[in-house]
Design a protein around this motif. Structure first.
Motif, PDB file in Angstrom:
ATOM      1  N   ALA A 133      35.330  68.573  30.338  1.00 32.53           N
ATOM      2  CA  ALA A 133      34.184  68.868  31.732  1.00 32.53           C
ATOM      3  C   ALA A 133      32.751  69.045  31.085  1.00 32.53           C
ATOM      4  O   ALA A 133      31.802  68.365  31.488  1.00 32.53           O
ATOM      5  CB  ALA A 133      34.336  70.053  32.557  1.00 32.53           C
ATOM      6  N   GLY A 134      32.731  69.678  29.674  1.00 33.97           N
ATOM      7  CA  GLY A 134      31.438  69.963  29.293  1.00 33.97           C
ATOM      8  C   GLY A 134      30.890  68.693  28.688  1.00 33.97           C
ATOM      9  O   GLY A 134      29.628  68.496  28.614  1.00 33.97           O
ATOM     10  N   ARG A 135      31.821  67.679  28.063  1.00 29.72           N
ATOM     11  CA  ARG A 135      31.393  66.387  27.438  1.00 29.72           C
ATOM     12  C   ARG A 135      30.658  65.821  28.677  1.00 29.72           C
ATOM     13  O   ARG A 135      29.585  65.067  28.397  1.00 29.72           O
ATOM     14  CB  ARG A 135      32.611  65.731  26.949  1.00 29.72           C
ATOM     15  CG  ARG A 135      32.663  66.263  25.452  1.00 29.72           C
ATOM     16  CD  ARG A 135      33.388  64.808  24.790  1.00 29.72           C
ATOM     17  NE  ARG A 135      34.798  64.821  25.372  1.00 29.72           N
ATOM     18  CZ  ARG A 135      35.841  65.309  25.359  1.00 29.72           C
ATOM     19  NH1 ARG A 135      35.927  66.236  24.272  1.00 29.72           N
ATOM     20  NH2 ARG A 135      37.062  64.948  25.679  1.00 29.72           N
ATOM     21  N   VAL A 136      31.404  65.644  29.898  1.00 26.50           N
ATOM     22  CA  VAL A 136      30.744  64.992  30.931  1.00 26.50           C
ATOM     23  C   VAL A 136      29.505  65.549  31.211  1.00 26.50           C
ATOM     24  O   VAL A 136      28.506  64.635  31.591  1.00 26.50           O
ATOM     25  CB  VAL A 136      31.755  65.013  32.293  1.00 26.50           C
ATOM     26  CG1 VAL A 136      31.192  64.027  33.149  1.00 26.50           C
ATOM     27  CG2 VAL A 136      33.127  64.175  31.817  1.00 26.50           C
ATOM     28  N   ALA A 137      29.392  66.634  31.312  1.00 26.15           N
ATOM     29  CA  ALA A 137      28.191  67.473  31.993  1.00 26.15           C
ATOM     30  C   ALA A 137      26.949  67.068  30.817  1.00 26.15           C
ATOM     31  O   ALA A 137      25.813  66.825  31.371  1.00 26.15           O
ATOM     32  CB  ALA A 137      28.494  68.699  32.132  1.00 26.15           C
ATOM     33  N   LEU A 138      27.107  67.247  29.466  1.00 24.70           N
ATOM     34  CA  LEU A 138      26.254  66.937  28.557  1.00 24.70           C
ATOM     35  C   LEU A 138      25.686  65.365  28.712  1.00 24.70           C
ATOM     36  O   LEU A 138      24.444  65.203  28.753  1.00 24.70           O
ATOM     37  CB  LEU A 138      26.639  67.190  27.369  1.00 24.70           C
ATOM     38  CG  LEU A 138      25.577  67.176  26.227  1.00 24.70           C
ATOM     39  CD1 LEU A 138      24.204  68.015  26.379  1.00 24.70           C
ATOM     40  CD2 LEU A 138      26.277  67.410  24.801  1.00 24.70           C
TER      41      LEU A 138
ATOM     42  N   GLY B   3      32.450  81.036  21.849  1.00 22.31           N
ATOM     43  CA  GLY B   3      33.732  80.287  22.234  1.00 22.31           C
ATOM     44  C   GLY B   3      33.885  80.076  23.914  1.00 22.31           C
ATOM     45  O   GLY B   3      34.726  79.786  24.496  1.00 22.31           O
ATOM     46  N   GLY B   4      32.515  80.524  24.485  1.00 24.73           N
ATOM     47  CA  GLY B   4      32.641  80.088  26.075  1.00 24.73           C
ATOM     48  C   GLY B   4      32.108  78.921  26.180  1.00 24.73           C
ATOM     49  O   GLY B   4      31.683  78.091  25.436  1.00 24.73           O
ATOM     50  N   GLN B   5      32.098  78.490  27.437  1.00 25.21           N
ATOM     51  CA  GLN B   5      31.587  77.185  28.052  1.00 25.21           C
ATOM     52  C   GLN B   5      30.516  77.396  28.823  1.00 25.21           C
ATOM     53  O   GLN B   5      30.403  78.133  29.936  1.00 25.21           O
ATOM     54  CB  GLN B   5      32.760  76.391  28.695  1.00 25.21           C
ATOM     55  CG  GLN B   5      33.964  75.950  27.949  1.00 25.21           C
ATOM     56  CD  GLN B   5      33.424  74.928  26.695  1.00 25.21           C
ATOM     57  OE1 GLN B   5      32.650  74.066  27.180  1.00 25.21           O
ATOM     58  NE2 GLN B   5      34.115  75.088  25.804  1.00 25.21           N
ATOM     59  N   PRO B   6      29.301  76.541  28.589  1.00 24.62           N
ATOM     60  CA  PRO B   6      28.330  76.534  29.590  1.00 24.62           C
ATOM     61  C   PRO B   6      28.426  75.971  30.773  1.00 24.62           C
ATOM     62  O   PRO B   6      29.514  74.894  30.821  1.00 24.62           O
ATOM     63  CB  PRO B   6      27.165  75.795  28.785  1.00 24.62           C
ATOM     64  CG  PRO B   6      27.582  75.952  27.271  1.00 24.62           C
ATOM     65  CD  PRO B   6      29.104  75.804  27.250  1.00 24.62           C
ATOM     66  N   THR B   7      27.932  76.228  31.864  1.00 20.25           N
ATOM     67  CA  THR B   7      28.087  75.477  33.186  1.00 20.25           C
ATOM     68  C   THR B   7      27.563  73.954  33.094  1.00 20.25           C
ATOM     69  O   THR B   7      26.884  73.707  32.243  1.00 20.25           O
ATOM     70  CB  THR B   7      27.501  76.067  34.262  1.00 20.25           C
ATOM     71  OG1 THR B   7      26.214  76.157  34.179  1.00 20.25           O
ATOM     72  CG2 THR B   7      28.114  77.616  34.329  1.00 20.25           C
ATOM     73  N   ALA B   8      27.841  73.314  33.913  1.00 23.14           N
ATOM     74  CA  ALA B   8      27.234  71.889  34.150  1.00 23.14           C
ATOM     75  C   ALA B   8      25.774  72.058  34.296  1.00 23.14           C
ATOM     76  O   ALA B   8      24.900  71.276  33.726  1.00 23.14           O
ATOM     77  CB  ALA B   8      28.031  70.929  35.273  1.00 23.14           C
ATOM     78  N   ASP B   9      25.281  72.880  35.078  1.00 25.07           N
ATOM     79  CA  ASP B   9      23.996  72.944  35.321  1.00 25.07           C
ATOM     80  C   ASP B   9      23.237  73.463  34.101  1.00 25.07           C
ATOM     81  O   ASP B   9      22.161  73.051  33.763  1.00 25.07           O
ATOM     82  CB  ASP B   9      23.466  74.220  36.484  1.00 25.07           C
ATOM     83  CG  ASP B   9      24.018  73.573  37.890  1.00 25.07           C
ATOM     84  OD1 ASP B   9      24.313  72.345  38.125  1.00 25.07           O
ATOM     85  OD2 ASP B   9      24.180  74.499  38.873  1.00 25.07           O
ATOM     86  N   GLU B  10      23.791  74.501  33.216  1.00 27.60           N
ATOM     87  CA  GLU B  10      23.405  74.627  31.942  1.00 27.60           C
ATOM     88  C   GLU B  10      23.129  73.525  31.085  1.00 27.60           C
ATOM     89  O   GLU B  10      22.075  73.551  30.163  1.00 27.60           O
ATOM     90  CB  GLU B  10      23.986  75.859  31.286  1.00 27.60           C
ATOM     91  CG  GLU B  10      24.010  77.169  32.339  1.00 27.60           C
ATOM     92  CD  GLU B  10      24.580  78.443  31.927  1.00 27.60           C
ATOM     93  OE1 GLU B  10      24.589  79.724  31.979  1.00 27.60           O
ATOM     94  OE2 GLU B  10      25.958  78.116  31.277  1.00 27.60           O
ATOM     95  N   LEU B  11      23.971  72.639  30.825  1.00 21.03           N
ATOM     96  CA  LEU B  11      24.035  71.675  30.102  1.00 21.03           C
ATOM     97  C   LEU B  11      23.099  70.616  30.578  1.00 21.03           C
ATOM     98  O   LEU B  11      22.552  70.018  29.571  1.00 21.03           O
ATOM     99  CB  LEU B  11      25.240  70.971  29.700  1.00 21.03           C
ATOM    100  CG  LEU B  11      26.359  72.167  29.187  1.00 21.03           C
ATOM    101  CD1 LEU B  11      27.757  71.394  29.347  1.00 21.03           C
ATOM    102  CD2 LEU B  11      26.252  72.184  27.847  1.00 21.03           C
ATOM    103  N   ALA B  12      22.818  70.459  31.661  1.00 18.95           N
ATOM    104  CA  ALA B  12      21.754  69.800  32.300  1.00 18.95           C
ATOM    105  C   ALA B  12      20.561  70.127  32.060  1.00 18.95           C
ATOM    106  O   ALA B  12      19.677  69.232  31.579  1.00 18.95           O
ATOM    107  CB  ALA B  12      21.809  69.389  33.735  1.00 18.95           C
ATOM    108  N   TRP B  13      20.543  71.623  32.076  1.00 24.70           N
ATOM    109  CA  TRP B  13      19.069  72.205  31.713  1.00 24.70           C
ATOM    110  C   TRP B  13      18.581  72.088  30.285  1.00 24.70           C
ATOM    111  O   TRP B  13      17.674  71.617  29.912  1.00 24.70           O
ATOM    112  CB  TRP B  13      18.980  73.631  32.175  1.00 24.70           C
ATOM    113  CG  TRP B  13      17.863  74.446  31.822  1.00 24.70           C
ATOM    114  CD1 TRP B  13      16.718  74.558  32.454  1.00 24.70           C
ATOM    115  CD2 TRP B  13      17.581  74.975  30.370  1.00 24.70           C
ATOM    116  NE1 TRP B  13      15.901  75.314  31.858  1.00 24.70           N
ATOM    117  CE2 TRP B  13      16.096  75.429  30.712  1.00 24.70           C
ATOM    118  CE3 TRP B  13      18.308  74.956  29.227  1.00 24.70           C
ATOM    119  CZ2 TRP B  13      15.551  76.092  29.449  1.00 24.70           C
ATOM    120  CZ3 TRP B  13      17.473  75.675  28.004  1.00 24.70           C
ATOM    121  CH2 TRP B  13      16.228  76.141  28.200  1.00 24.70           C
TER     122      TRP B  13
END
Length: 436
Positions: free
Chosen positions: A54-59, A14-24
């Motif tokens: 925010a996660g959708r944008v980052a992914l 249920g947590g959220q990865p960071t933008a950098d993690e999703l980019a990785w």
């Protein structure tokens, strides 16, 4: 240190990865650092837990940036449209040249048929010689000269999406709004767009069957695209019946050409092309508002300017030089044409658009397996619309097939897809809602 397992576990819990993690993670999909098992686990975790805006944008950004991102230096805005898919939806073939005639530059990266829905590239390949695979240099030359091109994505465009798309198909995660959003937009935004209009279909012939699901997807797409820096709006449009009166590759090109040349205008195709084009021109600053933009698109269609640009695009991409003048002689036709008689008297009360799409696929006009060779001449034409009067034994459609047996099977499928009742239904609105 970032690794796939920790990202998956956080999502699972249920947590959220960071933008950098999703980019990785997106880069890992493209490079192969992320395994198929990890990609499948990630997709399931996203389906069940969600990414949030925010996660959708980052992914989406990460998947866009996993490959080549085009940049342009043109004397006008870079504009495009995307449809979530339906039956008889050949708007792209009208809209790309109409937008170009209004001063936009349209590098339209399109797809092939998916499931029961047709693909823009397959339709264009019904035109003899038409090439959908252009090099980047050829695309740049054509866009500068003609202002529009309709092409397949190269292997360098959003490679993370190609990988994740295949994983979603076999892991039961196709329905995730977050993953649908990232998939659609990563490819579109990699084309270097400044403005994008979205056509989110709703109804029996669409992937999103209910207005609620269509609106959920439309809002996710608009918010994500804008969050990634692209001016975007969406129209939720009706797909409770085929948009054109034909379904099938060459048959839909015929309907496009009839509308482009004014020989037999399909009002629904014309109106939706104008509505979507009006949105795009307003977003791009080429019209005062969507209504003004729609008028400009209608003028491009009515004046023949869109037809002239379509002809130049066809010739530039390997098709006949005289296609607009001689299109009836240039398109393939099926050897067997068979009427579909109505089974009862009454009115067309409901149409199972998905069933019609599957009928076209089983005729050979779509793919049952990846790599299937299409028969571009087969399909359905003269499809009766909602509210039309039906008479027992009177045709409600025509089947175009390769064999008599295939035609008879398609006749039965089309008959089963039509519900006839004593009362005429209310005519559905073409545009159900605007999301901006």
């Amino acid at each position: 240190m970032t690794d796939a397992r920790s990202i998956i576990v956080r999502l699972r819990d249920g947590g959220q990865p960071t933008a950098d993690e999703l980019a990785w993670f997106a880069q890992g999909l493209a490079s192969g650092v992320v395994t198929d098992a990890q990609a499948g686990a990630f997709a399931m975790a996203v389906l069940l837990r969600g990414l949030g805006e925010a996660g959708r944008v980052a992914l989406t950004r990460g998947m866009r940036d996993s490959g080549k991102v085009l940049a342009w230096d043109m004397p006008g805005p870079i504009v495009d449209k995307h449809s979530t898919g339906g039956i008889g939806d050949c708007v792209s073939l009208l809209l790309a040249p109409a937008l170009a005639a209004c001063g936009a530059y349209v590098p339209m990266i399109s797809g092939r048929g998916l499931g029961h829905t047709g693909g823009t590239l397959d339709k264009l390949e019904a035109i003899p010689g038409f090439r959908t695979g252009l090099t980047e240099d050829a695309l740049r030359v054509q866009l500068k000269d003609i202002r529009c091109a309709i092409v397949a994505a190269s292997a360098e465009i959003a490679p993370a999406d190609k990988r994740l798309y295949a994983i979603r198909d076999v892991s039961g995660t196709v329905e995730s709004v977050d993953l649908i959003t990232a998939s659609i937009l990563s490819k579109k935004l990699a084309a270097g767009l400044e403005a994008l209009v979205l056509d989110v279909k709703c109804g029996s012939g669409a992937f999103m069957k209910t207005p609620e699901r269509a609106e959920e997807l439309a809002r996710a797409l608009v918010a994500t695209a804008q969050g990634a820096g692209c001016m975007t709006s969406a129209l939720i449009t009706d797909m409770s019946q085929p948009l054109a009166t034909a379904a099938g590759n060459a048959l839909e090109v015929i309907e496009v050409m009839e509308t482009l040349t004014g020989t037999s205008v399909n009002t629904a195709l014309w109106d939706l092309t104008a509505a979507l084009g009006g949105e795009a021109l307003a977003l791009a600053g080429l019209a005062a508002d969507p209504e003004d933009g729609a008028g400009r698109i209608a003028q491009a269609l009515e004046s023949g300017a869109a037809a002239e640009i379509f002809g130049r695009m066809v010739a530039a991409q390997g098709g006949p030089q005289d296609f607009v003048e001689r299109w009836p002689d240039r398109l393939p036709s099926a050897p067997v044409v068979m009427e579909v008689p109505a089974l009862a008297d009454g009115f067309i009360a409901a149409i199972d658009g998905e069933a019609l799409g599957h009928a076209v696929v089983h005729l050979g006009g779509g793919r049952l397996r990846e790599g299937d060779k299409l028969n571009l001449s087969v399909g359905l034409s003269d499809l009766a619309g909602l509210g039309e009067e039906a008479g027992a034994g009177v045709p409600i459609a025509m089947v175009h097939a390769a064999t008599e047996d295939a035609a008879r099977a398609a006749v039965r499928a089309v008959q089963a897809a039509y519900r006839i009742s004593d009362a005429a239904p209310d005519e559905p609105a073409l545009v159900l809602k605007r999301i901006a």
